[in-house]
Motif scaffolding. Structure first.
Motif, PDB file in Angstrom:
ATOM      1  N   ILE A   1      27.315  61.435  53.987  1.00  0.00           N
ATOM      2  CA  ILE A   1      27.725  62.799  54.318  1.00  0.00           C
ATOM      3  C   ILE A   1      28.881  62.769  55.314  1.00  0.00           C
ATOM      4  O   ILE A   1      29.853  63.514  55.190  1.00  0.00           O
ATOM      5  CB  ILE A   1      26.529  63.609  54.872  1.00  0.00           C
ATOM      6  N   ARG A   2      28.790  61.884  56.312  1.00  0.00           N
ATOM      7  CA  ARG A   2      29.855  61.767  57.312  1.00  0.00           C
ATOM      8  C   ARG A   2      31.160  61.299  56.668  1.00  0.00           C
ATOM      9  O   ARG A   2      32.220  61.863  56.919  1.00  0.00           O
ATOM     10  CB  ARG A   2      29.439  60.786  58.409  1.00  0.00           C
ATOM     11  N   LYS A   3      31.067  60.290  55.799  1.00  0.00           N
ATOM     12  CA  LYS A   3      32.269  59.766  55.139  1.00  0.00           C
ATOM     13  C   LYS A   3      32.897  60.800  54.208  1.00  0.00           C
ATOM     14  O   LYS A   3      34.114  60.837  54.051  1.00  0.00           O
ATOM     15  CB  LYS A   3      31.938  58.503  54.356  1.00  0.00           C
ATOM     16  N   ALA A   4      32.063  61.623  53.585  1.00  0.00           N
ATOM     17  CA  ALA A   4      32.561  62.655  52.674  1.00  0.00           C
ATOM     18  C   ALA A   4      33.065  63.883  53.440  1.00  0.00           C
ATOM     19  O   ALA A   4      33.571  64.824  52.828  1.00  0.00           O
ATOM     20  CB  ALA A   4      31.462  63.067  51.697  1.00  0.00           C
ATOM     21  N   LYS A   5      32.882  63.853  54.746  1.00  0.00           N
ATOM     22  CA  LYS A   5      33.320  64.941  55.622  1.00  0.00           C
ATOM     23  C   LYS A   5      32.686  66.281  55.246  1.00  0.00           C
ATOM     24  O   LYS A   5      33.326  67.329  55.293  1.00  0.00           O
ATOM     25  CB  LYS A   5      34.837  65.030  55.645  1.00  0.00           C
ATOM     26  N   VAL A   6      31.418  66.203  54.870  1.00  0.00           N
ATOM     27  CA  VAL A   6      30.661  67.415  54.561  1.00  0.00           C
ATOM     28  C   VAL A   6      30.201  68.021  55.877  1.00  0.00           C
ATOM     29  O   VAL A   6      29.639  67.336  56.725  1.00  0.00           O
ATOM     30  CB  VAL A   6      29.433  67.094  53.671  1.00  0.00           C
ATOM     31  N   VAL A   7      30.451  69.291  56.046  1.00  0.00           N
ATOM     32  CA  VAL A   7      30.048  69.988  57.266  1.00  0.00           C
ATOM     33  C   VAL A   7      28.946  70.965  56.894  1.00  0.00           C
ATOM     34  O   VAL A   7      29.216  72.049  56.386  1.00  0.00           O
ATOM     35  CB  VAL A   7      31.245  70.721  57.914  1.00  0.00           C
ATOM     36  N   GLU A   8      27.731  70.540  57.133  1.00  0.00           N
ATOM     37  CA  GLU A   8      26.559  71.367  56.839  1.00  0.00           C
ATOM     38  C   GLU A   8      25.535  71.104  57.947  1.00  0.00           C
ATOM     39  O   GLU A   8      24.574  70.368  57.759  1.00  0.00           O
ATOM     40  CB  GLU A   8      25.996  71.004  55.459  1.00  0.00           C
ATOM     41  N   PRO A   9      25.777  71.685  59.146  1.00  0.00           N
ATOM     42  CA  PRO A   9      24.938  71.382  60.307  1.00  0.00           C
ATOM     43  C   PRO A   9      23.424  71.508  60.089  1.00  0.00           C
ATOM     44  O   PRO A   9      22.691  70.627  60.527  1.00  0.00           O
ATOM     45  CB  PRO A   9      25.428  72.360  61.371  1.00  0.00           C
ATOM     46  N   PRO A  10      22.924  72.551  59.411  1.00  0.00           N
ATOM     47  CA  PRO A  10      21.469  72.628  59.240  1.00  0.00           C
ATOM     48  C   PRO A  10      20.910  71.439  58.439  1.00  0.00           C
ATOM     49  O   PRO A  10      19.863  70.892  58.785  1.00  0.00           O
ATOM     50  CB  PRO A  10      21.248  73.937  58.483  1.00  0.00           C
ATOM     51  N   LEU A  11      21.623  71.023  57.411  1.00  0.00           N
ATOM     52  CA  LEU A  11      21.186  69.892  56.597  1.00  0.00           C
ATOM     53  C   LEU A  11      21.209  68.610  57.413  1.00  0.00           C
ATOM     54  O   LEU A  11      20.260  67.826  57.391  1.00  0.00           O
ATOM     55  CB  LEU A  11      22.079  69.738  55.361  1.00  0.00           C
ATOM     56  N   ILE A  12      22.277  68.401  58.154  1.00  0.00           N
ATOM     57  CA  ILE A  12      22.411  67.189  58.959  1.00  0.00           C
ATOM     58  C   ILE A  12      21.313  67.128  60.023  1.00  0.00           C
ATOM     59  O   ILE A  12      20.690  66.083  60.221  1.00  0.00           O
ATOM     60  CB  ILE A  12      23.816  67.119  59.587  1.00  0.00           C
ATOM     61  N   GLU A  13      21.053  68.226  60.683  1.00  0.00           N
ATOM     62  CA  GLU A  13      20.005  68.252  61.706  1.00  0.00           C
ATOM     63  C   GLU A  13      18.627  68.015  61.093  1.00  0.00           C
ATOM     64  O   GLU A  13      17.793  67.332  61.685  1.00  0.00           O
ATOM     65  CB  GLU A  13      20.032  69.574  62.468  1.00  0.00           C
ATOM     66  N   MET A  14      18.387  68.564  59.911  1.00  0.00           N
ATOM     67  CA  MET A  14      17.101  68.367  59.240  1.00  0.00           C
ATOM     68  C   MET A  14      16.914  66.894  58.869  1.00  0.00           C
ATOM     69  O   MET A  14      15.829  66.331  59.055  1.00  0.00           O
ATOM     70  CB  MET A  14      17.017  69.243  57.981  1.00  0.00           C
ATOM     71  N   LEU A  15      17.967  66.261  58.374  1.00  0.00           N
ATOM     72  CA  LEU A  15      17.882  64.841  58.024  1.00  0.00           C
ATOM     73  C   LEU A  15      17.685  63.978  59.266  1.00  0.00           C
ATOM     74  O   LEU A  15      16.898  63.022  59.249  1.00  0.00           O
ATOM     75  CB  LEU A  15      19.137  64.403  57.266  1.00  0.00           C
ATOM     76  N   ARG A  16      18.364  64.296  60.341  1.00  0.00           N
ATOM     77  CA  ARG A  16      18.192  63.552  61.597  1.00  0.00           C
ATOM     78  C   ARG A  16      16.772  63.693  62.126  1.00  0.00           C
ATOM     79  O   ARG A  16      16.182  62.735  62.628  1.00  0.00           O
ATOM     80  CB  ARG A  16      19.193  64.021  62.641  1.00  0.00           C
ATOM     81  N   ALA A  17      16.218  64.900  62.024  1.00  0.00           N
ATOM     82  CA  ALA A  17      14.849  65.135  62.487  1.00  0.00           C
ATOM     83  C   ALA A  17      13.850  64.358  61.631  1.00  0.00           C
ATOM     84  O   ALA A  17      12.891  63.782  62.154  1.00  0.00           O
ATOM     85  CB  ALA A  17      14.529  66.630  62.457  1.00  0.00           C
ATOM     86  N   LEU A  18      14.062  64.340  60.323  1.00  0.00           N
ATOM     87  CA  LEU A  18      13.191  63.585  59.420  1.00  0.00           C
ATOM     88  C   LEU A  18      13.231  62.103  59.760  1.00  0.00           C
ATOM     89  O   LEU A  18      12.191  61.449  59.870  1.00  0.00           O
ATOM     90  CB  LEU A  18      13.612  63.804  57.964  1.00  0.00           C
ATOM     91  N   LYS A  19      14.416  61.577  59.957  1.00  0.00           N
ATOM     92  CA  LYS A  19      14.568  60.159  60.304  1.00  0.00           C
ATOM     93  C   LYS A  19      13.880  59.843  61.626  1.00  0.00           C
ATOM     94  O   LYS A  19      13.165  58.855  61.754  1.00  0.00           O
ATOM     95  CB  LYS A  19      16.043  59.780  60.376  1.00  0.00           C
ATOM     96  N   ALA A  20      14.091  60.680  62.621  1.00  0.00           N
ATOM     97  CA  ALA A  20      13.496  60.458  63.939  1.00  0.00           C
ATOM     98  C   ALA A  20      11.971  60.512  63.874  1.00  0.00           C
ATOM     99  O   ALA A  20      11.288  59.696  64.503  1.00  0.00           O
ATOM    100  CB  ALA A  20      14.020  61.491  64.929  1.00  0.00           C
ATOM    101  N   GLN A  21      11.444  61.444  63.117  1.00  0.00           N
ATOM    102  CA  GLN A  21       9.999  61.566  63.001  1.00  0.00           C
ATOM    103  C   GLN A  21       9.412  60.352  62.292  1.00  0.00           C
ATOM    104  O   GLN A  21       8.397  59.803  62.731  1.00  0.00           O
ATOM    105  CB  GLN A  21       9.632  62.843  62.249  1.00  0.00           C
ATOM    106  N   ALA A  22      10.036  59.903  61.220  1.00  0.00           N
ATOM    107  CA  ALA A  22       9.563  58.728  60.493  1.00  0.00           C
ATOM    108  C   ALA A  22       9.633  57.487  61.383  1.00  0.00           C
ATOM    109  O   ALA A  22       8.699  56.681  61.424  1.00  0.00           O
ATOM    110  CB  ALA A  22      10.379  58.521  59.219  1.00  0.00           C
ATOM    111  N   GLU A  23      10.725  57.337  62.113  1.00  0.00           N
ATOM    112  CA  GLU A  23      10.910  56.198  63.014  1.00  0.00           C
ATOM    113  C   GLU A  23       9.855  56.196  64.113  1.00  0.00           C
ATOM    114  O   GLU A  23       9.252  55.164  64.410  1.00  0.00           O
ATOM    115  CB  GLU A  23      12.299  56.259  63.616  1.00  0.00           C
ATOM    116  N   HIS A  24       9.621  57.345  64.714  1.00  0.00           N
ATOM    117  CA  HIS A  24       8.636  57.459  65.789  1.00  0.00           C
ATOM    118  C   HIS A  24       7.233  57.108  65.291  1.00  0.00           C
ATOM    119  O   HIS A  24       6.512  56.344  65.941  1.00  0.00           O
ATOM    120  CB  HIS A  24       8.655  58.874  66.369  1.00  0.00           C
ATOM    121  N   LEU A  25       6.856  57.648  64.141  1.00  0.00           N
ATOM    122  CA  LEU A  25       5.528  57.396  63.590  1.00  0.00           C
ATOM    123  C   LEU A  25       5.352  55.931  63.219  1.00  0.00           C
ATOM    124  O   LEU A  25       4.316  55.326  63.504  1.00  0.00           O
ATOM    125  CB  LEU A  25       5.282  58.288  62.376  1.00  0.00           C
TER     126      LEU A  25
END
Length: 64
Positions: free
Chosen positions: A25-49
């Protein structure tokens, strides 16, 4: 999101794939803040668990 029933293997896979997707997404320069934040939250939650489960089974490595 409740990830408690997901296996450690699948948690690791979720982390890996969300990292790759965020990079794409970063390389494609897609700007979709809600999607990016949701993916970051999913990753963080999976990593923490996953780390929490690992620390419960291997107390000598707690905090690494």
């Amino acid at each position: 999101m409740n990830l408690d029933t997901i296996s450690d293997k699948h948690l690791h896979e979720i982390e890996r794939l969300t990292t790759e997707l965020l990079e794409t997404i970063r390389k494609a320069k897609v700007v979709e803040p809600p999607l990016i934040e949701m993916l970051r939250a999913l990753k963080a939650q999976a990593e923490h668990l996953r780390r929490e489960r690992y620390d419960a089974v291997n107390p000598e490595f707690r905090g690494y």
